[in-house]
Motif scaffolding. Structure first.
Motif, short mmCIF file in Angstrom:
data_model
loop_
_atom_site.label_atom_id
_atom_site.label_comp_id
_atom_site.label_asym_id
_atom_site.label_seq_id
_atom_site.Cartn_x
_atom_site.Cartn_y
_atom_site.Cartn_z
N GLY A 213 47.18 37.97 33.33
CA GLY A 213 45.74 37.94 33.10
C GLY A 213 45.13 39.31 33.36
N SER A 214 44.61 39.95 32.32
CA SER A 214 44.09 41.31 32.47
C SER A 214 42.82 41.36 33.31
N PHE A 255 45.88 34.02 26.98
CA PHE A 255 44.49 34.38 27.23
C PHE A 255 43.80 34.77 25.94
N GLU A 256 42.48 34.51 25.87
CA GLU A 256 41.69 35.06 24.77
C GLU A 256 41.49 36.56 25.06
N PRO A 257 41.02 37.34 24.06
CA PRO A 257 41.06 38.81 24.16
C PRO A 257 40.42 39.42 25.40
N SER A 258 39.36 38.82 25.95
CA SER A 258 38.71 39.43 27.12
C SER A 258 39.52 39.23 28.40
N GLY A 259 40.48 38.30 28.38
CA GLY A 259 41.29 38.04 29.56
C GLY A 259 40.62 37.14 30.58
N ARG A 260 39.48 36.54 30.21
CA ARG A 260 38.76 35.70 31.17
C ARG A 260 39.21 34.24 31.13
N TYR A 261 39.45 33.73 29.93
CA TYR A 261 39.78 32.30 29.78
C TYR A 261 41.24 32.13 29.40
#
Length: 266
Positions: A213-214, A255-261
């Motif tokens: 997770g970024s 993860f979706e691109p923002s790394g939040r979800y």
């Protein structure tokens, strides 16, 4: 708006009027092989990995009579998984039946070499570390991962891990690699600079999917026969949290691109 763009050389001193420009754009947008721009800024290829020992290269923007197929790359055996090098020059394909990795030059679209992983080994999952220096391959059914140097296209290490099926995730700084071991119920932590095992972290039963997770800078692991997603901290090299899931059977994480979800497929 999603603009498309071309460069087309002018073959006379006459400047095209608006109508001629419209006609020119229409012909370039049609994908006609006989009317192609000198430089096409929209071009790309789609590659498919097939069950008949081939990879097909498709040009979605240009039609060749009745097909968009540009070329076919023949493999020594069926491919199972693949990864594209950071510079997009090489494509690495695992071939479990051949106990080898195929290396393809994407410019010439030819198989340039095969890298054996050992007699009766089953290379399947493959991943390239974030800095692009090494390709990592899990040997299913064996307690090892293979590391290939992308500059020499040779194996530089075979690192011991736990038994079972393997998937691989990396920290963003290419410092640590994490390998799931489905039979051992562990995740192996590897120091990527030293190419040595750091630790084996216990997880829920049958860990398979793993992802970094970024946003949180943590590692997430799903166990098919567990009832939670295990969260590992690369700073501590231990599990720091268990996120309960509604039922067992999580087989994929991403993860979706923002790394939040984080999305978990059950």
């Amino acid at each position: 708006m999603r603009p498309r763009a071309w460069f087309s050389a002018r073959h006379s001193e006459m400047v095209a009027n608006e109508t001629e420009c419209v006609d020119k754009i229409r012909s370039l947008a049609s994908g006609n092989l006989a009317k192609r721009a000198d430089i096409d800024l929209n071009s790309y290829q789609v590659l498919t990995l097939n069950h008949d020992k081939t990879i097909t290269v498709i040009n979605p923007l240009v039609a060749f009579n009745t097909t968009k197929l540009e070329s076919v790359i023949v493999l020594p055996a069926n491919g199972a998984d693949w990864a594209l090098s950071k510079d997009r020059h090489f494509l690495y394909v695992t071939m479990p039946e051949a106990s080898a990795i195929a290396i393809i030059d994407t410019l010439t679209r030819k198989l340039i070499s095969t890298v054996p992983t050992g007699e009766k080994t089953t290379p399947r999952r493959i991943a390239i570390q974030p800095d692009g220096r090494h390709v990592w391959v899990g040997l299913d059914g064996a307690a090892q991962v293979v590391v290939i140097d992308t500059s020499t296209q040779q194996i530089t290490g075979m690192i011991p891990v736990g038994n079972g099926l393997h998937q691989i995730a990396f920290t963003a700084d290419s410092r640590f690699a994490y390998v799931t071991n489905s039979e051992a119920d562990t995740v192996t932590v590897i120091d990527m600079e030293k190419m040595t095992k750091v630790a084996d972290i216990d997880t829920d039963k049958t860990p398979v999917a793993i992802v970094y997770g970024s946003a949180s800078r943590l590692i997430y692991v799903s166990a098919i026969n567990g009832d939670a997603i295990n969260v590992l901290d690369p700073g501590k090299q231990q599990m720091v949290k268990r996120i309960p899931v509604t039922s067992r059977g999580v087989v994929a994480l991403n993860f979706e691109p923002s790394g939040r979800y984080l999305f978990a497929v059950n």
